[in-house]
Design a protein around this motif. Structure first.
Motif, mmCIF file in Angstrom:
data_model
loop_
_atom_site.group_PDB
_atom_site.id
_atom_site.type_symbol
_atom_site.label_atom_id
_atom_site.label_comp_id
_atom_site.label_asym_id
_atom_site.label_seq_id
_atom_site.Cartn_x
_atom_site.Cartn_y
_atom_site.Cartn_z
ATOM 1 N N ALA A 1 0.826 -1.209 0.000
ATOM 2 C CA ALA A 1 0.000 0.000 0.000
ATOM 3 C C ALA A 1 0.859 1.258 0.000
ATOM 4 C CB ALA A 1 -0.929 -0.001 1.213
ATOM 5 N N VAL A 2 1.908 1.267 0.794
ATOM 6 C CA VAL A 2 2.770 2.447 0.870
ATOM 7 C C VAL A 2 3.522 2.663 -0.443
ATOM 8 C CG1 VAL A 2 4.781 3.414 2.029
ATOM 9 C CG2 VAL A 2 2.969 2.366 3.372
ATOM 10 N N VAL A 3 4.066 1.602 -0.998
ATOM 11 C CA VAL A 3 4.805 1.730 -2.257
ATOM 12 C C VAL A 3 3.876 2.134 -3.394
ATOM 13 C CG1 VAL A 3 6.086 0.412 -3.995
ATOM 14 C CG2 VAL A 3 6.674 0.205 -1.594
ATOM 15 N N SER A 4 2.687 1.549 -3.446
ATOM 16 C CA SER A 4 1.760 1.908 -4.525
ATOM 17 C C SER A 4 1.231 3.327 -4.354
ATOM 18 C CB SER A 4 0.614 0.905 -4.611
ATOM 19 O OG SER A 4 -0.098 0.850 -3.405
ATOM 20 N N ALA A 5 1.084 3.800 -3.135
ATOM 21 C CA ALA A 5 0.662 5.190 -2.929
ATOM 22 C C ALA A 5 1.737 6.154 -3.418
ATOM 23 C CB ALA A 5 0.360 5.438 -1.453
ATOM 24 N N CYS A 6 2.978 5.870 -3.089
ATOM 25 C CA CYS A 6 4.077 6.738 -3.551
ATOM 26 C C CYS A 6 4.231 6.666 -5.066
ATOM 27 C CB CYS A 6 5.377 6.357 -2.860
ATOM 28 S SG CYS A 6 5.396 6.763 -1.106
ATOM 29 N N ALA A 7 4.085 5.484 -5.636
ATOM 30 C CA ALA A 7 4.200 5.353 -7.093
ATOM 31 C C ALA A 7 3.082 6.108 -7.800
ATOM 32 C CB ALA A 7 4.167 3.880 -7.485
ATOM 33 N N ALA A 8 1.871 6.031 -7.275
ATOM 34 C CA ALA A 8 0.758 6.771 -7.881
ATOM 35 C C ALA A 8 0.937 8.271 -7.683
ATOM 36 C CB ALA A 8 -0.557 6.309 -7.267
ATOM 37 N N GLY A 9 1.481 8.680 -6.551
ATOM 38 C CA GLY A 9 1.737 10.099 -6.329
ATOM 39 C C GLY A 9 2.798 10.650 -7.251
ATOM 40 N N VAL A 10 3.825 9.861 -7.528
ATOM 41 C CA VAL A 10 4.896 10.288 -8.434
ATOM 42 C C VAL A 10 4.393 10.361 -9.872
ATOM 43 C CG1 VAL A 10 7.088 9.504 -9.440
ATOM 44 C CG2 VAL A 10 6.785 9.525 -6.984
ATOM 45 N N LEU A 11 3.396 9.580 -10.194
ATOM 46 C CA LEU A 11 2.874 9.545 -11.562
ATOM 47 C C LEU A 11 2.336 10.906 -12.007
ATOM 48 C CD1 LEU A 11 2.205 7.650 -13.941
ATOM 49 C CD2 LEU A 11 -0.039 7.366 -12.915
ATOM 50 N N VAL A 12 1.712 11.646 -11.103
ATOM 51 C CA VAL A 12 1.096 12.933 -11.484
ATOM 52 C C VAL A 12 2.139 13.958 -11.943
ATOM 53 C CG1 VAL A 12 -0.327 14.839 -10.658
ATOM 54 C CG2 VAL A 12 -0.928 12.507 -10.062
ATOM 55 N N PRO A 13 3.202 14.241 -11.179
ATOM 56 C CA PRO A 13 4.187 15.183 -11.701
ATOM 57 C C PRO A 13 4.934 14.649 -12.921
ATOM 58 C CG PRO A 13 4.663 14.694 -9.394
ATOM 59 C CD PRO A 13 3.481 13.901 -9.791
ATOM 60 N N THR A 14 5.008 13.332 -13.035
ATOM 61 C CA THR A 14 5.690 12.747 -14.182
ATOM 62 C C THR A 14 4.948 13.045 -15.487
ATOM 63 O OG1 THR A 14 6.508 10.984 -12.773
ATOM 64 C CG2 THR A 14 6.580 10.594 -15.136
ATOM 65 N N ILE A 15 3.614 13.086 -15.431
ATOM 66 C CA ILE A 15 2.851 13.371 -16.651
ATOM 67 C C ILE A 15 2.746 14.871 -16.922
ATOM 68 C CG2 ILE A 15 1.545 11.231 -16.549
ATOM 69 C CD1 ILE A 15 -0.831 12.835 -15.499
ATOM 70 N N GLY A 16 3.295 15.707 -16.039
ATOM 71 C CA GLY A 16 3.391 17.125 -16.349
ATOM 72 C C GLY A 16 2.686 18.081 -15.415
#
Length: 126
Positions: free
Chosen positions: A44-59
């Protein structure tokens, strides 16, 4: 912006995503009565951080993107918690079948007794 300031912001973002990731994990853990919660926590913690990083990655690198990343962290954590719990249940079912148990879940908790039947009868006035 200095390296230390960038590192501070990055650590703050990961801290927020981690804390937000604990909310869906706790809901899933309570809903499953704690079964598989140990497996689901790191996922859960890793997937939350990965999903959070996804937003700035797309711009989306402004405040709106940061707020959107909160919701993606919640959604990612929920998906990760549910997936890890499902894997745990499948493993427990296979383990129980290999051990010869008839059911993978422990015995159901009996319903509470009626409190009216547990009280002694009132004394008679005869």
């Amino acid at each position: 912006m200095t390296f230390e300031a960038r590192l501070g912001f990055l650590l703050f973002f990961f801290l927020v995503w981690t804390i937000l990731g604990l909310i869906p994990w706790a809901v899933v853990a309570v809903a499953n009565r704690g079964r598989g919660a140990e497996w689901a926590l790191p996922v859960a913690v890793v997937s939350a951080c990965a999903a959070g990083v996804l937003v700035p990655t797309i711009g989306l690198r402004d405040f709106t993107g940061f707020v959107i990343s909160w919701f993606t962290a919640l959604a990612g954590s929920a998906a990760g918690s549910l997936a890890a719990t499902a894997v745990w249940r499948r493993n427990e079912t296979q383990r129980a079948a290999a051990a010869g148990d008839s059911a993978s879940d422990p015995a159901p908790v009996p319903a509470p007794a009626d409190p009216a039947l547990d009280r002694p009868a009132p004394p008679s006035l005869d």
